[in-house]
Design an enzyme around this catalytic site. Sequence first.
Site, PDB file in Angstrom:
ATOM      1  N   VAL A 186      -9.672   2.159   7.147  1.00  0.00           N
ATOM      2  CA  VAL A 186      -8.594   2.236   6.166  1.00  0.00           C
ATOM      3  C   VAL A 186      -8.031   0.838   5.893  1.00  0.00           C
ATOM      4  CG1 VAL A 186      -6.344   3.233   5.613  1.00  0.00           C
ATOM      5  CG2 VAL A 186      -8.026   4.581   6.883  1.00  0.00           C
ATOM      6  N   LYS A 187      -8.075   0.462   4.628  1.00  0.00           N
ATOM      7  CA  LYS A 187      -7.632  -0.870   4.211  1.00  0.00           C
ATOM      8  C   LYS A 187      -6.164  -0.806   3.810  1.00  0.00           C
ATOM      9  CE  LYS A 187      -9.735  -4.539   1.382  1.00  0.00           C
ATOM     10  NZ  LYS A 187     -10.700  -4.740   0.271  1.00  0.00           N
TER      11      LYS A 187
END
Length: 217
Positions: free
Chosen positions: A87-88
């Site tokens: 997850v960025k």
Amino acid sequence: MKFFIDTANLAQIKEAHDLGILDGVTTNPSLMAKEGIKGEAAIMKHYEAICEVVEGGDVSAEVLSTDYASMVEEGKKLAAIHPNIVVKVPMIKDGVKAIKWFTDNGIRTNCTLVFSAGQAILAAKAGASYVSPFIGRIDDGSWDGVELIAQIAQIYSVQGFKTEILAASIRNALHIVKCAEVGADVCTCPLDSILGLLKHPLTDIGLAKFLEDAKKM
């Protein structure tokens, strides 16, 4: 150093994979839009398709929200797509809080939009799996992006942080070489930059000579 390709284009991802050097993929909303991928359902499906091509490599999927609660909810949905999703999360106050929540709950993260060593320290303290300094954009501001990679690498080494340094906003093949020199764990870049590493005029000259001599045999 691991090689990630910075794109949402499946054909380019497959080309890098077939070259045998691809370790992962990074994407962002702009890259998705460039490929005409719009809407939550289409974006989720495209991330799944990317994961299938990469075959075991990490794929960074970016949250679109900027508040803590929404980032957590969005991140949980992204992480559920595939085990290799990372997850960025943007380097903002609520982003750091979200990274800590993800860390505590077994979800890996990539802290993006990092432009200083201080930001990189915060990301590491929160437990980010990756930190993404944008070296090309730093260079655009007449500063040295590669020097920031070196500074972060030194700090992480001294402090024992496990966060991997993912050099982003790479503009050319020389950026890749310089980042490798100063200790980047990963580089993410367009396919053209990776292919640029292949090029050298002496290679072309040498190959032409070998082929010419082979005709005389």
